[in-house]
Design a protein around this motif. Structure first.
Motif, mmCIF file in Angstrom:
data_model
loop_
_atom_site.group_PDB
_atom_site.id
_atom_site.type_symbol
_atom_site.label_atom_id
_atom_site.label_comp_id
_atom_site.label_asym_id
_atom_site.label_seq_id
_atom_site.Cartn_x
_atom_site.Cartn_y
_atom_site.Cartn_z
ATOM 1 N N LYS A 25 -8.381 -64.244 -39.867
ATOM 2 C CA LYS A 25 -8.326 -63.093 -40.771
ATOM 3 C C LYS A 25 -7.307 -62.102 -40.237
ATOM 4 N N VAL A 26 -6.464 -61.637 -41.118
ATOM 5 C CA VAL A 26 -5.435 -60.677 -40.773
ATOM 6 C C VAL A 26 -5.859 -59.326 -41.318
ATOM 7 N N ALA A 27 -5.757 -58.308 -40.472
ATOM 8 C CA ALA A 27 -6.121 -56.967 -40.905
ATOM 9 C C ALA A 27 -5.172 -56.519 -42.014
ATOM 10 N N PRO A 28 -5.696 -55.827 -43.026
ATOM 11 C CA PRO A 28 -4.815 -55.355 -44.096
ATOM 12 C C PRO A 28 -3.852 -54.301 -43.561
ATOM 13 N N MET A 29 -2.683 -54.260 -44.155
ATOM 14 C CA MET A 29 -1.690 -53.276 -43.741
ATOM 15 C C MET A 29 -2.102 -51.893 -44.233
ATOM 16 N N THR A 30 -1.802 -50.900 -43.417
ATOM 17 C CA THR A 30 -2.088 -49.523 -43.752
ATOM 18 C C THR A 30 -1.161 -49.083 -44.883
ATOM 19 N N SER A 31 -1.696 -48.308 -45.813
ATOM 20 C CA SER A 31 -0.874 -47.779 -46.899
ATOM 21 C C SER A 31 -0.006 -46.653 -46.349
ATOM 22 N N LEU A 32 1.308 -46.823 -46.418
ATOM 23 C CA LEU A 32 2.245 -45.847 -45.867
ATOM 24 C C LEU A 32 3.259 -45.429 -46.919
ATOM 25 N N ALA A 33 3.495 -44.126 -47.014
ATOM 26 C CA ALA A 33 4.490 -43.600 -47.944
ATOM 27 C C ALA A 33 5.486 -42.761 -47.157
ATOM 28 N N LEU A 34 6.728 -43.211 -47.093
ATOM 29 C CA LEU A 34 7.798 -42.453 -46.445
ATOM 30 C C LEU A 34 8.326 -41.445 -47.445
ATOM 31 N N GLU A 35 8.195 -40.165 -47.118
ATOM 32 C CA GLU A 35 8.562 -39.103 -48.069
ATOM 33 C C GLU A 35 9.899 -38.454 -47.762
ATOM 34 N N SER A 36 10.238 -38.319 -46.481
ATOM 35 C CA SER A 36 11.542 -37.761 -46.130
ATOM 36 C C SER A 36 11.862 -38.085 -44.680
ATOM 37 N N ILE A 37 13.150 -37.922 -44.344
ATOM 38 C CA ILE A 37 13.641 -38.166 -42.991
ATOM 39 C C ILE A 37 14.529 -36.998 -42.603
ATOM 40 N N LEU A 38 14.326 -36.486 -41.384
ATOM 41 C CA LEU A 38 15.174 -35.430 -40.845
ATOM 42 C C LEU A 38 15.804 -35.981 -39.574
ATOM 43 N N VAL A 39 17.135 -36.081 -39.572
ATOM 44 C CA VAL A 39 17.861 -36.602 -38.415
ATOM 45 C C VAL A 39 18.745 -35.484 -37.895
ATOM 46 N N GLY A 40 18.469 -35.054 -36.662
ATOM 47 C CA GLY A 40 19.261 -34.010 -36.024
ATOM 48 C C GLY A 40 19.909 -34.537 -34.763
ATOM 49 N N ALA A 46 10.197 -38.156 -39.343
ATOM 50 C CA ALA A 46 9.952 -38.768 -40.645
ATOM 51 C C ALA A 46 8.629 -38.227 -41.166
ATOM 52 N N VAL A 47 8.603 -37.878 -42.434
ATOM 53 C CA VAL A 47 7.355 -37.448 -43.059
ATOM 54 C C VAL A 47 6.738 -38.689 -43.705
ATOM 55 N N ILE A 48 5.608 -39.119 -43.120
ATOM 56 C CA ILE A 48 4.900 -40.303 -43.588
ATOM 57 C C ILE A 48 3.499 -39.874 -43.990
ATOM 58 N N ASN A 49 3.116 -40.191 -45.208
ATOM 59 C CA ASN A 49 1.802 -39.803 -45.740
ATOM 60 C C ASN A 49 1.561 -38.298 -45.604
ATOM 61 N N GLY A 50 2.627 -37.521 -45.818
ATOM 62 C CA GLY A 50 2.504 -36.067 -45.834
ATOM 63 C C GLY A 50 2.508 -35.397 -44.479
ATOM 64 N N GLN A 51 2.670 -36.166 -43.393
ATOM 65 C CA GLN A 51 2.650 -35.602 -42.048
ATOM 66 C C GLN A 51 3.946 -35.920 -41.311
ATOM 67 N N ILE A 58 1.873 -42.382 -32.471
ATOM 68 C CA ILE A 58 0.892 -43.325 -33.012
ATOM 69 C C ILE A 58 -0.091 -42.560 -33.879
ATOM 70 N N PHE A 59 -0.357 -43.088 -35.069
ATOM 71 C CA PHE A 59 -1.340 -42.498 -35.976
ATOM 72 C C PHE A 59 -2.007 -43.614 -36.761
ATOM 73 N N ASP A 60 -3.310 -43.550 -36.913
ATOM 74 C CA ASP A 60 -4.077 -44.541 -37.680
ATOM 75 C C ASP A 60 -3.732 -45.986 -37.283
ATOM 76 N N GLY A 61 -3.472 -46.217 -36.006
ATOM 77 C CA GLY A 61 -3.148 -47.566 -35.553
ATOM 78 C C GLY A 61 -1.723 -47.996 -35.833
ATOM 79 N N VAL A 62 -0.893 -47.078 -36.294
ATOM 80 C CA VAL A 62 0.514 -47.365 -36.621
ATOM 81 C C VAL A 62 1.391 -46.608 -35.627
ATOM 82 N N ARG A 63 2.374 -47.289 -35.049
ATOM 83 C CA ARG A 63 3.305 -46.631 -34.128
ATOM 84 C C ARG A 63 4.683 -46.538 -34.768
ATOM 85 N N VAL A 64 5.255 -45.343 -34.730
ATOM 86 C CA VAL A 64 6.614 -45.143 -35.239
ATOM 87 C C VAL A 64 7.569 -45.681 -34.187
#
Length: 94
Positions: A25-40, A46-51, A58-64
C-alpha cells in the motif's frame, strides 16, 4: 508434460509465508497548491497551501527540496514531486 503441471503448483521455498502477491500500500500524496514563488538574491520562498515555505522546510510530512523561479521540488513521503505555478505573473524577482 506431467512435470510442467506439477511445477506450476510448487511454491518458492524462499518466499516468506503469507507474502501474497498484493502490492504494497502506498500512502496517498498530500494535496499541494503552489500559489506563488519569491526568488531573491538571499532567499527563496514558495507559498504552498497558503503558507510561506523555505527550502529545507518540512510540513505535513512534505519537505521542500528546491525552489526554482518557475517550480518547486518537494519530497512527499519520499517521492519527488514538482509543483508548477498556474500563471507565470505570480513569479517575482527581488
Amino acid at each position: 508434460m506431467v512435470f510442467a503441471s506439477q511445477a506450476s503448483g510448487l511454491q518458492d521455498p524462499t518466499r516468506p509465508p503469507d507474502s501474497g502477491d498484493t502490492p504494497a500500500k502506498v500512502a496517498p500524496m498530500t494535496s499541494l497548491a503552489l500559489e506563488s514563488i519569491l526568488v531573491g538574491s538571499k532567499r527563496r520562498v514558495a507559498v504552498i497551501n497558503g503558507q510561506p515555505r523555505a527550502e529545507g522546510q518540512i510540513f505535513d510530512g512534505v519537505r521542500v527540496r528546491r525552489i526554482h523561479r518557475n517550480r518547486v521540488e518537494v519530497l512527499d513521503d519520499g517521492r519527488l514531486r514538482v509543483l508548477y505555478l498556474d500563471r507565470l505573473p505570480q513569479v517575482r524577482d527581488n
